[in-house]
Enzyme design. Structure first.
Site, short mmCIF file in Angstrom:
data_model
loop_
_atom_site.label_atom_id
_atom_site.label_comp_id
_atom_site.label_asym_id
_atom_site.label_seq_id
_atom_site.Cartn_x
_atom_site.Cartn_y
_atom_site.Cartn_z
N GLN A 85 -4.58 -11.78 2.26
CA GLN A 85 -5.44 -10.80 1.59
C GLN A 85 -6.53 -11.47 0.76
O GLN A 85 -7.43 -10.78 0.27
CB GLN A 85 -4.60 -9.87 0.72
CG GLN A 85 -3.74 -8.90 1.52
CD GLN A 85 -3.00 -7.94 0.65
OE1 GLN A 85 -1.93 -8.27 0.11
NE2 GLN A 85 -3.55 -6.75 0.46
N CYS A 136 -2.41 0.02 -0.39
CA CYS A 136 -2.65 -1.38 -0.06
C CYS A 136 -4.00 -1.79 -0.62
O CYS A 136 -4.98 -1.06 -0.46
CB CYS A 136 -2.61 -1.58 1.46
SG CYS A 136 -2.92 -3.27 2.00
N LEU A 137 -4.05 -2.96 -1.24
CA LEU A 137 -5.31 -3.44 -1.81
C LEU A 137 -6.35 -3.71 -0.73
O LEU A 137 -7.54 -3.71 -1.02
CB LEU A 137 -5.07 -4.71 -2.63
CG LEU A 137 -4.11 -4.57 -3.81
CD1 LEU A 137 -4.04 -5.88 -4.59
CD2 LEU A 137 -4.51 -3.43 -4.72
N HIS A 153 6.48 -4.63 2.08
CA HIS A 153 5.04 -4.49 2.33
C HIS A 153 4.36 -5.86 2.44
O HIS A 153 3.58 -6.11 3.37
CB HIS A 153 4.42 -3.67 1.19
CG HIS A 153 2.96 -3.43 1.31
ND1 HIS A 153 2.41 -2.20 1.63
CD2 HIS A 153 1.89 -4.26 1.14
CE1 HIS A 153 1.10 -2.29 1.65
NE2 HIS A 153 0.76 -3.53 1.35
N GLU A 154 4.67 -6.75 1.49
CA GLU A 154 4.01 -8.07 1.49
C GLU A 154 4.49 -8.94 2.66
O GLU A 154 3.70 -9.68 3.25
CB GLU A 154 4.24 -8.77 0.16
CG GLU A 154 3.72 -8.02 -1.06
CD GLU A 154 2.27 -7.58 -0.92
OE1 GLU A 154 1.47 -8.30 -0.28
OE2 GLU A 154 1.93 -6.50 -1.44
N HIS A 186 2.59 -8.03 5.63
CA HIS A 186 1.27 -8.69 5.64
C HIS A 186 1.36 -10.08 6.28
O HIS A 186 0.51 -10.45 7.11
CB HIS A 186 0.73 -8.84 4.22
CG HIS A 186 -0.11 -7.69 3.75
ND1 HIS A 186 -1.23 -7.25 4.42
CD2 HIS A 186 0.02 -6.88 2.68
CE1 HIS A 186 -1.76 -6.22 3.77
NE2 HIS A 186 -1.02 -5.98 2.72
N GLY A 235 1.58 -6.43 -5.57
CA GLY A 235 1.82 -7.63 -4.78
C GLY A 235 0.55 -7.99 -4.03
O GLY A 235 -0.33 -7.15 -3.83
#
Length: 210
Positions: free
Chosen positions: A76, A122-123, A164-165, A168, A71
């Site tokens: 991000q 996490c990216l 998670h997203e 963000h 995701g």
């Protein structure tokens, strides 16, 4: 294998989503950058259906793909909008692909869910992962890029992705759910792995462009 695109079951879907083929890879913001630390603004209704919004979603899919992500939230890639994309498998082997604007997570009855303690990364914290408790079920309600209502339900790992997203978009990294000790350990791990992870992303971006 079964695939749900924007919550709807389809017979098949390309390994590389069409959006990723159309999109341009953007730089992924990293922990410590201000855009990740504040809540994103809702996508205005007047922007639904716009070419700019469609292009952003394409770019986010391309960026997520080259980073091997499940995701990716708009902040991000440095964009202050309440939007994320996903390409994620659930515990039953169903692949979920899509995007959602202005998502709100349902507050499930605690008696109807359980916490799963599984590894999460996490990216924006490249190369690190740690166990994070998350609910095993999540429902996100929002809109697609054209303003049509969406209800996306996730279980297992896909539920983790939705949570998670959405975190963000609320200006919250998964690091905030960790103890200070675990947070320091994750940041050390990321610092050691970051160069190799970014190099791999560059190679995959070149392959996608080619």
């Amino acid at each position: 294998m079964p695939v749900r695109v924007l919550g709807r079951l389809v017979d098949s879907h390309p390994v590389v989503p069409p959006e990723a083929r159309r999109g341009t890879v953007r730089r992924i913001t990293e922990v410590g950058e201000e855009v990740l630390e504040r809540a994103c603004r809702p996508v205005p209704a007047g922007e639904f259906g716009s070419a700019e919004l469609a292009a952003l979603i394409d770019d986010m899919f391309a960026t997520q793909y080259i980073a091997d992500g499940a995701g990716l939230a708009a902040n991000q890639v440095g964009v202050d909008l309440r939007l994320f994309v996903y390409d994620c498998w659930d515990e039953e082997g169903v692949r979920h692909v899509g995007h959602i604007l202005n998502p709100v997570l349902d507050e499930a009855d605690p008696g109807e869910r359980r916490l799963l303690e599984e590894s999460e990364g996490c990216l924006s914290v490249p190369g690190a992962a740690i166990t994070v408790p998350r609910a095993d079920r999540a429902v996100a309600r929002g809109f697609d890029k054209d303003g049509n209502p969406l209800v996306i339900e996730g279980r297992g790992y896909f539920a983790r992705c939705l949570q998670h997203e959405t975190d963000h978009l609320d200006g919250r990294l998964y690091l905030s759910r960790l103890s200070k000790r675990d947070r320091r350990a994750v940041l050390r791990e990321s610092a050691e792995a970051r160069e190799a992870v970014l190099a791999k992303r560059e190679r995959k971006a070149a392959e996608l462009a080619g």
